[in-house]
Design a protein around this motif. Structure first.
Motif, mmCIF file in Angstrom:
data_model
loop_
_atom_site.group_PDB
_atom_site.id
_atom_site.type_symbol
_atom_site.label_atom_id
_atom_site.label_comp_id
_atom_site.label_asym_id
_atom_site.label_seq_id
_atom_site.Cartn_x
_atom_site.Cartn_y
_atom_site.Cartn_z
ATOM 1 N N VAL A 65 0.829 -1.201 0.000
ATOM 2 C CA VAL A 65 0.000 0.000 0.000
ATOM 3 C C VAL A 65 0.864 1.251 0.000
ATOM 4 C CG1 VAL A 65 -1.724 1.253 1.289
ATOM 5 C CG2 VAL A 65 -1.875 -1.210 1.133
ATOM 6 N N MET A 66 1.866 1.270 0.887
ATOM 7 C CA MET A 66 2.702 2.463 0.951
ATOM 8 C C MET A 66 3.540 2.633 -0.311
ATOM 9 S SD MET A 66 1.401 3.507 3.429
ATOM 10 C CE MET A 66 2.053 5.131 3.256
ATOM 11 N N VAL A 67 3.911 1.504 -0.917
ATOM 12 C CA VAL A 67 4.661 1.601 -2.176
ATOM 13 C C VAL A 67 3.806 2.246 -3.245
ATOM 14 C CG1 VAL A 67 5.719 0.257 -4.002
ATOM 15 C CG2 VAL A 67 6.183 -0.303 -1.643
ATOM 16 N N LEU A 68 2.497 1.883 -3.235
ATOM 17 C CA LEU A 68 1.590 2.519 -4.197
ATOM 18 C C LEU A 68 1.477 4.017 -3.917
ATOM 19 C CD1 LEU A 68 -1.379 0.120 -4.867
ATOM 20 C CD2 LEU A 68 0.284 1.026 -6.443
ATOM 21 N N PHE A 69 1.407 4.370 -2.619
ATOM 22 C CA PHE A 69 1.371 5.788 -2.240
ATOM 23 C C PHE A 69 2.578 6.500 -2.824
ATOM 24 C CE2 PHE A 69 -1.524 7.141 1.299
ATOM 25 C CZ PHE A 69 -2.443 6.133 1.105
ATOM 26 N N LEU A 70 3.772 5.901 -2.580
ATOM 27 C CA LEU A 70 5.023 6.506 -3.077
ATOM 28 C C LEU A 70 4.960 6.659 -4.586
ATOM 29 C CD1 LEU A 70 8.206 5.044 -1.400
ATOM 30 C CD2 LEU A 70 7.526 7.406 -1.602
ATOM 31 N N ILE A 72 2.361 6.984 -6.531
ATOM 32 C CA ILE A 72 1.482 8.076 -6.941
ATOM 33 C C ILE A 72 2.160 9.423 -6.666
ATOM 34 C CG2 ILE A 72 -0.759 9.123 -6.583
ATOM 35 C CD1 ILE A 72 -1.051 6.431 -7.775
ATOM 36 N N ILE A 73 2.783 9.524 -5.492
ATOM 37 C CA ILE A 73 3.444 10.791 -5.141
ATOM 38 C C ILE A 73 4.498 11.142 -6.171
ATOM 39 C CG2 ILE A 73 5.025 11.818 -3.488
ATOM 40 C CD1 ILE A 73 3.473 10.321 -1.311
ATOM 41 N N MET A 74 5.294 10.133 -6.542
ATOM 42 C CA MET A 74 6.361 10.397 -7.508
ATOM 43 C C MET A 74 5.779 10.682 -8.893
ATOM 44 S SD MET A 74 9.275 7.727 -6.532
ATOM 45 C CE MET A 74 10.182 7.880 -5.025
ATOM 46 N N MET A 75 4.740 9.917 -9.258
ATOM 47 C CA MET A 75 4.119 10.108 -10.561
ATOM 48 C C MET A 75 3.614 11.530 -10.720
ATOM 49 S SD MET A 75 3.693 7.980 -13.017
ATOM 50 C CE MET A 75 2.250 7.388 -13.860
ATOM 51 N N LEU A 76 2.948 12.049 -9.671
ATOM 52 C CA LEU A 76 2.314 13.359 -9.776
ATOM 53 C C LEU A 76 3.285 14.476 -9.431
ATOM 54 C CD1 LEU A 76 -1.140 12.497 -8.217
ATOM 55 C CD2 LEU A 76 -0.426 12.416 -10.592
ATOM 56 N N GLU A 77 4.550 14.102 -9.172
ATOM 57 C CA GLU A 77 5.580 15.097 -8.833
ATOM 58 C C GLU A 77 5.150 15.972 -7.671
ATOM 59 O OE1 GLU A 77 7.752 16.975 -12.014
ATOM 60 O OE2 GLU A 77 6.651 15.730 -13.422
ATOM 61 N N LEU B 156 9.178 0.956 -8.730
ATOM 62 C CA LEU B 156 8.023 0.774 -7.840
ATOM 63 C C LEU B 156 6.928 -0.008 -8.544
ATOM 64 C CD1 LEU B 156 7.664 4.293 -6.232
ATOM 65 C CD2 LEU B 156 8.205 2.193 -5.089
ATOM 66 N N ALA B 157 6.567 0.479 -9.749
ATOM 67 C CA ALA B 157 5.451 -0.155 -10.444
ATOM 68 C C ALA B 157 5.777 -1.605 -10.783
ATOM 69 C CB ALA B 157 5.130 0.633 -11.708
ATOM 70 N N GLN B 158 7.009 -1.837 -11.213
ATOM 71 C CA GLN B 158 7.371 -3.186 -11.635
ATOM 72 C C GLN B 158 7.378 -4.154 -10.465
ATOM 73 O OE1 GLN B 158 11.067 -3.414 -13.719
ATOM 74 N NE2 GLN B 158 11.478 -5.441 -12.943
#
Lengths: 172, 331, 176
Positions: A65-70, A72-77, B156-158
Motif C-alpha cells: 500500500v505504501m509503495v503505491l502511495f510513493l 502516486i506521489i512520484m508520478m504526480l511530482e 516501484l510499479a514493476q
C-alpha cells in the motif's frame, strides 16, 4: 515485565510516528513516518503472539500500500512539495530516534523470547490456527469482505476504462 | 542462561559464516556473470587480474572504495546516503531463513543449518522482498534527478506488480507442505521436487523472481539506454557498489528461494546436502545470467501487460486448480 | 493464439546463446597476440628511396597541401645538379588522421603509408617525426620505380631523354 515495557515503548513510537506523519509538509517524508508506524505496529502484533498478522502488516501495508502511495506521489511530482529541498539535519532527529526505539524493541523482543530461534512459545498463534479461525468462525465476514474487494476491483476497472473512443478521434 | 548463551553464540557463528559465504559468492557472481556473458558474446570477459581474472572482484572493490563519493547538491542528503545500504541490508537479511542442509549433530547438540527457522519464514522472505522497493524508491527520489526519479517510479510499479504473481506462485508450494516454514517446505520435497509437482507455478515464480531482481529482461528501473542508469544515476563510488552488490546478493537469495521452494533444497543423491544446495543455487544463478545474455529489455507497457494481464491471471487459475486437485486427491 | 510461437521463439534464443558458450571467442588478445595487417594497411607514413638509394622526395609540397589536418611541413632545398630535395621534413603524427591523401598526392611515390600501427607514445612531442625517422632503406610498395627515369630534370638521363618522355617543349613554337 519486559513485554509490557516493550509494548508501551512501541505504542508511543507508533503514535509519535503517526503524528509526525500527518504534520509533515513533504509527502515522501510523511510516507516514511507512516511506514515506520507500520513497523512498530507489526512488532506489537508480534509481541501479542501473532507473527502471521505481523508479516501481513509488513507485506501488505508497508510493502504494497505504501509503495503505491510513493508511486502516486512520484508520478504526480508532489515529491518536493513545491519548494526546493533544504539540507537540514535536524529534520532527521525524530526519524533516527524512532528507528533507535524500534531497533531496541526488536532486540528486546528477541532476548525476551529465545524461542524466536527455536522451540516455539506457548502463546504464538501458528498460521494454521489463524487460518482455521479465520475461515471457520469468521467465514461469512471473509466472504463479505472479499466480495467488497471484488466490487471495488470491478468498479475501478469500469472507471479506468473510460469512454469508448470513436474511430478517427485523436488520442489525448 | 548458559543455554541461551550457547544458542546466541551458535547463531552468531552461523550468521558470520552465512554473511561471509554470501558476500564472497556475490563478489564472484559479478565475475562469473561477466565471464559467461562474454563467452556468450564470443568474448573472453575479464582475464587480466590474476589467473583467469580471479582477482577481478578485489580490483573492483579497490576501485569502488577509492572513488570519490559524490552527493548531489540538491539531494535529500541523509536519505541519499542511507538508501544503498538498505538495498544490500535487506537482501542480506532475507538469508536468515534459508535452510542449507538438514540439522547436523555436533558435540551432542542438534544444530539446525539455518540462521533462524521462523515458522513464517516464507512470509518473512516475501515481506523483505517487498521492502526492497524502498531502497530504490528512496534512493531515486533522494537524488533529486529526473532520471533517478523515472527509474524509481518504474521500479516501484514493476516490483509491486510482480510481487503479486510471485506470492501467488508460492501458494501451491505452501499447500503441498502445509507450512510456511522453509525447512518444512524442503522436507516435504523429499520424494520429488515441487518443480515437477507444480511446473506452472515454477515457471511463474522464475519469471517473477527475475522481475524482482531487476535484471534483463526486466531491468527497466536501470534502463541504460533510456534513463542513464535509472535509480542509481547519481551514485558513485562504494554507494553505487552497494546497489551493485545488493543486486547480486539478491540474485543469490532469490536463487536459494527457488531452490528451497521448487528444486527440493538440499535433497539429492550421492553428494552431501550442502553441496546439492549450492549446486542448485548456482544453476539458478546461471539461468539468470543466461537470460541476461539472451533476452532484450521489455518495453514498459509490455512489462505491465505481461504482469497484470497474463502472469497474475495464470497464477490465480493455477492456485484454483491446484487447490481443487488437492482437495479431490488429498486425504 | 500466438503463445506457442512466442514460447518457441524465446526458447530458440536460449539455445543459440547456450551454443555460443562453447564457441571459441573471436577476441585477439592484443599484447600477446598481434594481427598482421594487410600490406596496404594505412598506418604510419614513411619516406622511401630510389632503387639507386637516393631520396625520392623532391619537396614539391603537394603532400602538405593535400593534408587536411596540416600535419606535414618541409623546407625545400636544391642540390648543385639542380635536383630538389627536402632540407627537413616533418610529420606530426599526433595530428595525423591517416587518411592517405598525402600518399595519393605524391608524384614521386616518396611518401607512402606503411602497416606499422603501434605508434602510441606517452609524450605527444615524441610523435613529431623528422626526416631521419621517416626515411627507410628501400622503395616501399614499388621498389623499381624511379621518378627521374620517367620525368623531371636530367639527373639520371639528360632532360627529355627518357624512353617514355617527350622532349622539352619550345615555348616559341607554340606562338600562333
Amino acid at each position: 515485565m519486559i513485554g509490557s515495557v516493550v509494548f508501551y515503548l512501541l505504542a508511543a513510537a507508533t503514535l509519535t510516528a503517526t503524528l509526525l506523519c500527518i504534520t509533515r509538509t513533504s509527502p515522501v517524508h510523511a510516507v516514511i513516518y507512516l511506514v515506520h508506524a507500520f513497523f512498530d505496529l507489526a512488532l506489537i502484533f508480534y509481541l501479542f503472539g501473532a507473527p502471521l498478522v505481523a508479516a501481513w502488516e509488513m507485506i501488505i501495508y508497508a510493502g504494497a500500500v505504501m509503495v503505491l502511495f510513493l508511486f502516486i506521489i512520484m508520478m504526480l511530482e508532489l515529491a518536493t512539495g513545491g519548494k526546493p529541498l533544504t539540507v537540514d539535519r535536524r529534520r532527521w532527529v525524530p526519524v533516527l530516534l524512532l528507528s533507535l526505539v524500534t531497533l531496541a524493541c526488536t532486540v528486546l523482543l528477541i532476548i525476551q523470547d529465545p524461542s524466536a530461534v527455536g522451540s516455539g512459545p506457548a502463546y504464538h498463534v501458528s498460521p494454521r490456527d489463524f487460518g482455521t479461525v479465520l475461515f471457520d468462525r469468521y467465514a461469512l465476514a471473509v466472504q463479505v469482505v472479499s466480495f467488497q474487494l471484488l466490487f471495488a476491483a470491478v468498479g475501478a476497472y469500469y472507471v479506468g476504462k473510460g469512454e469508448p473512443r470513436k474511430r478517427g478521434e485523436q488520442s489525448s | 542462561m548458559t543455554e541461551l548463551l550457547i544458542t546466541s553464540i551458535l547463531i552468531l557463528v552461523k550468521l558470520i559464516l552465512v554473511f561471509a559465504a554470501v558476500l564472497g559468492l556475490a563478489a564472484y557472481m559479478v565475475l562469473a556473470e561477466r565471464k559467461v556473458l562474454g563467452r556468450m558474446q564470443l568474448r573472453y570477459g575479464p582475464n587480466r587480474v590474476g589467473p583467469f581474472g580471479l582477482m577481478q572482484p578485489m580490483a573492483d572493490v579497490i576501485k569502488l572504495l577509492t572513488k570519490e563519493d559524490l552527493v548531489p547538491a540538491k539531494a535529500d542528503r541523509i536519505m541519499f546516503l542511507i538508501a544503498p545500504g538498505m538495498a544490500s541490508l535487506i537482501a542480506l537479511l532475507s538469508f536468515a531463513v534459508v535452510p542449507f542442509s538438514p540439522p547436523i549433530t555436533l558435540f551432542g547438540r542438534t544444530i539446525p543449518m539455518v540462521v533462524c527457522d521462523l515458522n513464517i519464514g516464507l512470509l518473512y522472505f516475501l515481506g523483505l522482498s517487498s521492502l526492497a522497493v524502498y531502497s530504490i524508491a528512496l534512493g531515486g527520489w533522494a537524488s533529486n534527478s529526473k532520471y533517478a526519479l523515472l527509474g524509481a517510479i518504474r521500479g516501484l510499479a514493476q516490483l509491486i506488480s510482480y510481487e503479486l504473481s510471485m506470492g501467488l506462485a508460492v501458494v501451491p508450494v505452501v499447500l503441498t507442505a502445509k507450512s510456511f516454514s522453509l525447512t518444512e517446505i524442503v522436507v516435504s520435497q523429499a520424494d520429488w521436487p515441487n518443480m515437477l509437482r507444480h511446473p506452472l507455478a515454477f515457471v511463474i515464480f522464475m519469471i517473477s523472481v527475475m522481475a524482482e531482481s531487476k535484471r534483463t529482461p526486466f531491468d527497466l528501473p536501470e534502463g541504460e539506454n533510456e534513463i542513464v542508469a535509472g535509480y542509481h544515476t547519481e551514485y558513485s563510488g562504494m554507494r553505487f557498489g552497494l546497489f551493485f552488490v545488493g543486486e547480486y546478493i539478491n540474485v543469490i537469495i532469490l536463487g536459494s528461494m527457488v531452490t528451497v521452494l521448487f528444486l527440493g533444497g538440499w535433497h539429492g543423491p550421492l553428494l552431501p546436502p550442502i553441496v546439492w544446495f549450492s549446486l542448485k543455487v548456482l544453476a539458478v544463478a546461471f539461468c539468470f545470467i543466461w537470460t541476461r545474455g539472451t533476452l532484450p529489455r521489455l518495453r514498459y507497457d509490455q512489462l505491465m501487460h505481461f504482469g497484470w494481464k497474463f502472469l497474475i491471471p495464470v497464477a490465480l487459475t493455477n492456485v484454483l486448480i491446484t487447490g481443487a486437485v488437492m482437495l479431490a486427491v488429498g486425504p | 493464439m500466438n503463445l506457442w510461437r512466442d514460447i518457441k521463439g524465446t526458447l530458440q534464443a536460449y539455445a543459440v546463446t547456450f551454443s555460443y558458450l562453447f564457441r571459441k571467442p573471436t577476441t585477439i588478445q592484443y599484447p600477446e597476440e598481434r594481427r598482421t595487417p594487410a600490406p596496404r594497411y594505412r598506418a604510419r607514413m614513411v619516406l622511401t628511396r630510389d632503387p639507386d638509394g637516393g631520396e625520392r622526395c623532391v619537396a614539391c609540397h603537394l603532400c602538405s597541401a593535400a593534408c587536411p589536418v596540416d600535419c606535414i611541413s618541409m623546407q625545400a632545398a636544391e642540390a648543385p645538379d639542380g635536383r630538389r630535395y627536402a632540407a627537413w621534413f616533418r610529420i606530426n603524427f599526433a595530428r595525423c588522421i591517416f587518411c592517405g591523401l598525402c600518399a595519393e598526392a605524391c608524384p614521386t611515390l616518396a611518401i607512402q603509408m606503411s602497416p606499422e600501427y603501434e605508434i602510441c607514445k606517452r609524450d605527444p612531442l615524441s610523435l613529431v617525426y623528422e626526416k631521419e625517422d621517416l626515411l627507410i632503406g628501400d622503395g616501399g610498395k614499388d621498389n623499381d620505380y624511379n621518378f627521374y627515369r620517367h620525368a623531371g630534370i636530367g639527373v639520371v638521363n639528360p632532360r627529355g631523354g627518357n624512353a617514355d618522355e617527350y622532349g622539352p617543349v619550345d615555348p616559341g613554337a607554340l606562338v600562333p
